[in-house]
Design a protein around this motif. Sequence first.
Motif: not given
Length: 219
Positions: A66-72
Amino acid sequence: MLEVRGVRKAYDSPQGRVQVLDGVDLDLGPGESLALMGESGSGKSTLLHLIAGLDRADAGSICLDGVDVSTLGEGSRARYRREDVGVVFQQFNLVPSLTVAENLALQARLARRLDPAWQAHLTTALGLEDLLERLPEQLSGGQQQRVAVGRALALRPKLLLADEPTGNLDEATAEQVLALLLARVAESGSALLMVTHSNSLAARLQHQLKLSRGTVVRA
């Protein structure tokens, strides 16, 4: 566990802008394995690097749990690479100044997840017992490949990403390494995404996906 939606990635070249990935979708659940196939230049390794958080997609989303890697941010992406993902690189990427034992333990130690009993099991399973004090330059390509596999597994990651993990191994060792990867997935509920050119190895995994010119086609 892993959800990839509409991922696009392009690079500049002397001939102009090259679209390497053009709207790729895939799903991979806990305990599942997927073989990523396709001709050279189809975008397989690029997709693997994006999922690993080593590069950013131009568009689309890559979500793990559920965590969008591209927004980290950079710090969170570094923690993601260190703690959640185990990567077996095509070029091994071992630390040349560290011994085999130190390379095996490196990522798990950084993630504060080093388990000596599990590392000993991996060392035996991969046939590395007599090589622990050697440096990478003192190993054959196949031996370096086995160390790279062991380093990724030592972390006990949520997601295993393997770029041709058996490419430098003889048939018997390749079978042993694949069995170890699949057993790890089965026992832990982690997921395995493996790039391979081998139809026989791909058939051992639960799912197969083929890329052609940056898009998904039927495997």
